[in-house]
Enzyme design. Structure first.
Site, mmCIF file in Angstrom:
data_model
loop_
_atom_site.group_PDB
_atom_site.id
_atom_site.type_symbol
_atom_site.label_atom_id
_atom_site.label_comp_id
_atom_site.label_asym_id
_atom_site.label_seq_id
_atom_site.Cartn_x
_atom_site.Cartn_y
_atom_site.Cartn_z
ATOM 1 N N LYS A 88 3.851 -6.906 4.186
ATOM 2 C CA LYS A 88 3.638 -5.402 3.757
ATOM 3 C C LYS A 88 3.242 -4.658 5.069
ATOM 4 C CE LYS A 88 0.348 -3.523 3.600
ATOM 5 N NZ LYS A 88 -0.749 -2.690 4.478
ATOM 6 N N THR A 134 -1.102 -2.390 10.513
ATOM 7 C CA THR A 134 -1.568 -3.001 9.311
ATOM 8 C C THR A 134 -0.346 -3.421 8.490
ATOM 9 O OG1 THR A 134 -2.996 -1.095 9.005
ATOM 10 C CG2 THR A 134 -1.823 -1.555 6.886
ATOM 11 N N THR A 171 -6.284 11.394 -0.598
ATOM 12 C CA THR A 171 -6.398 12.104 -1.911
ATOM 13 C C THR A 171 -5.619 11.791 -3.093
ATOM 14 O OG1 THR A 171 -4.533 13.476 -0.846
ATOM 15 C CG2 THR A 171 -6.416 14.221 -0.211
ATOM 16 N N ASN A 197 0.515 10.907 5.483
ATOM 17 C CA ASN A 197 -0.837 10.410 6.085
ATOM 18 C C ASN A 197 -1.913 11.442 5.938
ATOM 19 O OD1 ASN A 197 -0.696 7.496 7.524
ATOM 20 N ND2 ASN A 197 1.299 8.507 8.022
ATOM 21 N N GLU A 244 6.772 4.826 7.283
ATOM 22 C CA GLU A 244 6.477 5.795 6.471
ATOM 23 C C GLU A 244 7.102 7.066 6.907
ATOM 24 O OE1 GLU A 244 1.562 4.780 5.928
ATOM 25 O OE2 GLU A 244 2.199 5.901 7.393
ATOM 26 N N THR A 288 0.901 -1.163 -0.066
ATOM 27 C CA THR A 288 -0.028 0.062 -0.271
ATOM 28 C C THR A 288 0.753 1.145 0.068
ATOM 29 O OG1 THR A 288 -0.299 -0.175 2.433
ATOM 30 C CG2 THR A 288 -1.902 -1.177 1.178
#
Length: 405
Positions: free
Chosen positions: A178, A189, A405, A400, A276, A152
């Site tokens: 992942k 996640t 978007t 995040n 991230e 993702t």
């Protein structure tokens, strides 16, 4: 940027376990976002799942079905099918039923997995439309493609593989994962799939998965958020020409355990390295605890502290933030005069205060590194725990803030 994470290593095929990838266009047209995995008849399958009370529809279904015969695993990215209530459960059942129809197996033998945006309806028709292509693509050699297909916000695919010899027979353990955000398992996640061609009794396999996850996936954290969708699966196809492992003992079990744990650790740490916006890979080691839980409490207090994580990003040796986190971890009757804190091998705090030998230049040099160990000596007992985490950067906020978007 991924910290110390390079291209995928060689991912050895596992006899009896096939992977197929196809495009449903869930989030982007042409994106290969559906992965089908086929387990040979007679395979044993075990799993660990998120403890989030708002667990996703596919988690509910997989937890129910993993107790029975499992033939297929169906994963989609781009949509988590979480926070979707009864319609979400019906959607998961429908995609499984379609795959079962195409494959000629009972619907109950298909386990669903989803990852992506929470709270949006699962695009069932898109997924159903990709299933035949995924089945047509099934191959034991598709591990690398599947590792990319389950991503993702990951920047790189994640996988690991081990092989060992037992009585002249090669046994393979290969896994992919992942995850890059919303990572604070029990589970997070994160999706993980590990397969071996060893033959393992279901009870032994379940305990092996639980133990392996507890020492790896359940010791990583990026942002302290526990996802609705985490799952990690361990599949034993039994295709290796060796006796079944029926007890958690013996040379074959020990060799298999070592390989499974190494694969779990490698793919779990890869998630942290690809956190991230991460610019640092941080090991938080807590020693000298009276019990394992207080070591974990201290470790997570440090690993989750936004002040510590931003100091790590800034390469700022603000050791007072570490002491503050240790102090608020909730350890009963904590004697701060016994505590020592290290950045790598540099003692920054001793007996509850600044170490007399410490200099700011020493701390700055360690904090400038991409990989850092924060070691805390509690002086209360013999227990130790280790957690892996990241810093907190501008890029994490950007990723995040812009996720939908």
């Amino acid at each position: 940027m991924a910290v110390g994470l390079g291209p995928l290593p060689t991912l050895h095929p596992v006899p009896g376990f096939e992977l197929g990838i196809a495009s449903a266009g869930i989030k982007r047209p042409g994106r290969k976002d559906v992965v089908v995995m086929r387990c040979a008849e007679g395979s044993s399958v075990a799993g660990v799942f998120t403890l989030n009370a708002f667990c996703a529809a596919p988690v509910i279904l997989s937890k129910q079905r993993v107790q029975g015969t499992v033939r297929y695993l169906l994963t989609n990215t781009g949509n988590a099918n979480a926070g979707t209530g009864a319609p979400g459960l019906a959607a998961a059942e429908r995609t499984c039923a379609k795959l079962a129809e195409l494959a000629g197996v009972p619907a109950e033998s298909v386990l669903p997995f989803s990852t992506g945006v929470i709270g949006e309806p699962l695009p069932v028709e898109k997924i159903e439309g990709a299933l035949q292509a995924a089945l047509d693509n099934l191959s034991e050699n598709n591990w690398a493609e599947a590792a990319t297909g389950i991503m993702t916000t990951d920047t790189l695919p994640k996988g690991a593989s081990r092989q060992f010899q037992h009585d002249g027979v090669t046994v393979t353990v290969t896994g992919i994962s992942k995850g890059a955000g919303m990572i604070r398992p029990n589970m997070a996640t994160m999706l993980g799939y590990i397969a071996t061609d060893a033959k393992v009794a279901p009870k032994v396999l379940k305990d092996l998965m639980l133990d392996g996850a507890n020492k790896s996936f359940n010791r990583i954290t990026i942002d302290g958020d526990t996802s609705t969708n985490d799952c990690c699966m361990l599949i034993a196809t039994g295709k290796a020409d060796l006796p079944e492992v029926t007890e958690a003992s013996g040379a074959l079990f020990e060799a298999l355990k070592k390989a499974v744990f190494e694969v779990c650790m490698e793919v779990a740490q890869a998630i942290v390295r690809d956190g991230e916006g991460a610019t640092k890979f941080v090991t938080v080691q807590v020693n000298g605890g009276g019990n394992h839980q207080e070591c974990l409490d201290v470790g997570y207090a440090v690993a989750h502290s936004p002040l510590i994580k931003t100091a790590l990003f800034a390469s700022d040796p603000n050791w007072g933030r570490i002491l503050a986190a240790v102090g608020r971890a909730g350890v009963p009757e904590l004697d701060v005069s016994l505590i020592d804190v290290y950045l790598d091998s540099v003692c920054i705090a001793s007996k509850g205060g600044r170490s007399p030998s410490y200099t700011e230049a020493q701390g700055s040099a360690v904090m400038a590194q991409e990989e850092i160990t924060i070691r805390i000596e509690l002086g209360r007992g013999q227990c130790s725990e280790t957690i892996w985490t990241t810093d907190l950067s501008h890029e994490y906020v950007k990723i995040n803030a812009e996720y939908r978007t």
